[in-house]
Design a protein around this motif. Structure first.
Motif, short mmCIF file in Angstrom:
data_model
loop_
_atom_site.label_atom_id
_atom_site.label_comp_id
_atom_site.label_asym_id
_atom_site.label_seq_id
_atom_site.Cartn_x
_atom_site.Cartn_y
_atom_site.Cartn_z
N SER A 99 29.53 26.06 14.20
CA SER A 99 30.75 25.70 14.80
C SER A 99 31.70 25.39 13.67
CB SER A 99 30.83 24.60 15.48
OG SER A 99 31.99 23.80 16.16
N ARG A 100 31.52 24.54 12.47
CA ARG A 100 32.42 24.02 11.57
C ARG A 100 32.43 25.23 10.38
NH1 ARG A 100 28.03 19.20 10.88
NH2 ARG A 100 28.97 17.50 12.39
N GLU A 101 31.37 26.00 10.23
CA GLU A 101 31.92 26.95 8.99
C GLU A 101 32.26 28.22 9.50
OE1 GLU A 101 28.27 27.14 6.48
OE2 GLU A 101 27.96 25.24 6.45
N GLU A 102 32.09 28.61 10.77
CA GLU A 102 32.32 30.07 11.36
C GLU A 102 33.17 29.89 12.44
OE1 GLU A 102 31.59 32.51 9.43
OE2 GLU A 102 30.23 31.36 8.14
N GLY A 103 33.40 28.65 13.00
CA GLY A 103 34.26 28.74 14.38
C GLY A 103 33.59 29.21 15.70
N LEU A 104 32.49 29.24 15.42
CA LEU A 104 31.64 29.74 16.83
C LEU A 104 30.87 28.70 17.50
CD1 LEU A 104 29.68 32.60 14.89
CD2 LEU A 104 31.82 33.05 16.35
N LEU A 105 31.35 28.81 18.60
CA LEU A 105 30.70 27.81 19.56
C LEU A 105 29.15 28.49 20.36
CD1 LEU A 105 34.06 26.44 21.30
CD2 LEU A 105 32.60 25.49 19.38
N THR A 106 28.38 28.11 20.02
CA THR A 106 27.08 28.55 20.43
C THR A 106 26.07 27.57 21.02
OG1 THR A 106 25.78 28.30 18.38
CG2 THR A 106 27.10 30.41 18.60
N GLY A 107 25.26 28.14 21.78
CA GLY A 107 24.07 27.38 22.32
C GLY A 107 22.92 27.25 21.48
N GLY A 108 21.89 26.47 21.96
CA GLY A 108 20.80 26.31 21.39
C GLY A 108 19.84 27.63 20.94
N SER A 109 20.03 28.51 21.90
CA SER A 109 19.10 29.75 21.54
C SER A 109 19.59 30.56 20.43
CB SER A 109 18.86 30.65 22.90
OG SER A 109 20.11 30.97 23.20
N SER A 110 21.12 30.39 20.33
CA SER A 110 21.79 31.26 19.18
C SER A 110 21.44 30.32 17.72
CB SER A 110 23.33 31.11 19.30
OG SER A 110 23.69 31.81 20.57
N GLY A 111 21.26 28.87 17.81
CA GLY A 111 21.15 28.04 16.88
C GLY A 111 19.37 28.41 16.19
N LEU A 112 18.63 28.84 17.11
CA LEU A 112 17.27 28.99 16.96
C LEU A 112 17.38 30.43 16.17
CD1 LEU A 112 14.15 28.70 18.59
CD2 LEU A 112 14.85 30.72 18.98
N ASN A 113 17.95 31.50 16.76
CA ASN A 113 17.88 32.84 15.92
C ASN A 113 18.60 32.84 14.54
OD1 ASN A 113 16.61 34.46 18.08
ND2 ASN A 113 18.40 34.35 19.36
N MET A 114 19.57 31.93 14.59
CA MET A 114 20.51 31.93 13.38
C MET A 114 19.55 31.11 12.21
SD MET A 114 22.86 33.90 12.92
CE MET A 114 23.48 32.93 11.39
N HIS A 115 18.92 30.09 12.63
CA HIS A 115 18.03 29.24 11.91
C HIS A 115 17.00 30.34 11.43
CE1 HIS A 115 15.73 25.99 10.00
NE2 HIS A 115 14.88 26.68 10.69
N ALA A 116 16.42 31.16 12.31
CA ALA A 116 15.44 32.08 11.68
C ALA A 116 15.98 32.94 10.76
CB ALA A 116 14.75 32.72 13.07
N ALA A 117 17.26 33.59 10.93
CA ALA A 117 17.82 34.59 10.01
C ALA A 117 18.10 33.85 8.65
CB ALA A 117 19.08 35.01 10.60
N VAL A 118 18.58 32.70 8.66
CA VAL A 118 18.83 31.94 7.39
C VAL A 118 17.50 31.79 6.68
CG1 VAL A 118 19.72 29.89 6.41
CG2 VAL A 118 20.99 30.90 8.11
N GLU A 119 16.33 31.51 7.28
CA GLU A 119 15.12 31.03 6.63
C GLU A 119 14.70 32.67 6.18
OE1 GLU A 119 12.66 28.51 6.43
OE2 GLU A 119 14.62 27.43 6.67
N LEU A 120 14.62 33.48 6.95
CA LEU A 120 14.45 34.78 6.45
C LEU A 120 15.20 35.39 5.18
CD1 LEU A 120 12.48 37.44 7.29
CD2 LEU A 120 14.30 38.32 8.60
N SER A 121 16.47 35.19 5.38
CA SER A 121 17.29 35.61 4.44
C SER A 121 16.91 35.11 2.84
CB SER A 121 18.65 35.19 4.49
OG SER A 121 19.00 34.12 4.34
N GLY A 122 16.23 33.80 3.07
CA GLY A 122 15.87 33.23 1.67
C GLY A 122 14.41 33.72 1.13
N ARG A 123 13.71 34.37 2.03
CA ARG A 123 12.66 35.03 1.54
C ARG A 123 12.55 36.59 1.17
NH1 ARG A 123 9.19 32.43 6.52
NH2 ARG A 123 9.65 30.34 6.33
N CYS A 124 13.68 37.20 1.72
CA CYS A 124 13.63 38.77 1.54
C CYS A 124 14.45 39.20 0.26
CB CYS A 124 14.49 39.35 2.75
SG CYS A 124 13.91 39.05 4.14
N LYS A 125 13.72 40.22 -0.38
CA LYS A 125 14.49 40.91 -1.67
C LYS A 125 15.88 41.34 -1.13
CE LYS A 125 9.79 41.28 -3.38
NZ LYS A 125 8.91 42.49 -3.98
N PRO A 126 16.84 41.52 -1.86
CA PRO A 126 18.07 42.15 -1.68
C PRO A 126 17.74 43.68 -1.66
CG PRO A 126 18.31 40.86 -3.69
CD PRO A 126 16.68 40.89 -3.21
#
Length: 126
Positions: A99-126
């Motif tokens: 909401s703060r950074e992207e202007g997206l109003l999302t629910g908890g399941s979107s937060g769950l998936n985005m949290h996982a994506a951010v976690e994964l992005s830190g582990r993947c090689k570019p």
């Protein structure tokens, strides 16, 4: 390439995951985040059935639309390459961040998936 989808009935993660794995000749990895308190993580690491006692047994959680207190018949854990357990706080903190950074109003399941994506992005090689 990765596909991230929280499980509820298991239909999206199983069907879309299977399609993407076939289309990519196995190069697509499927990650299924799951709220703490859902039985899916225990079933994934066990024999495919819900754990009834201990740390992986069903407990209450606030995130809606994902997680289960029983394992749905249509989820196919053989499609899932990894699971990530996510707390309610992590889900809702991500909703606030979106909401703060992207202007997206999302629910908890979107937060769950985005949290996982951010976690994964830190582990993947570019």
């Amino acid at each position: 390439t990765h596909f991230i989808a929280g499980g509820s009935t298991g239909g999206t993660v199983t069907g879309t995951g299977r399609f993407l794995k076939e289309a990519s000749r196995g190069r697509c990895k499927v990650l299924m985040p799951d709220p703490v308190g859902s039985v899916m993580l225990g079933a994934y690491h066990g024999d495919g059935t819900a754990v009834v006692i201990g740390a992986l047994a069903a407990k209450s959680y606030a995130v809606e639309g994902v997680g289960k207190d029983s394992v749905p018949g249509c989820v196919d854990f053989s499609i899932v390459d990894a699971m990530l357990s996510v707390t309610d706080k992590q889900c809702f903190d991500m909703c606030l961040r979106l909401s703060r950074e992207e202007g997206l109003l999302t629910g908890g399941s979107s937060g769950l998936n985005m949290h996982a994506a951010v976690e994964l992005s830190g582990r993947c090689k570019p």
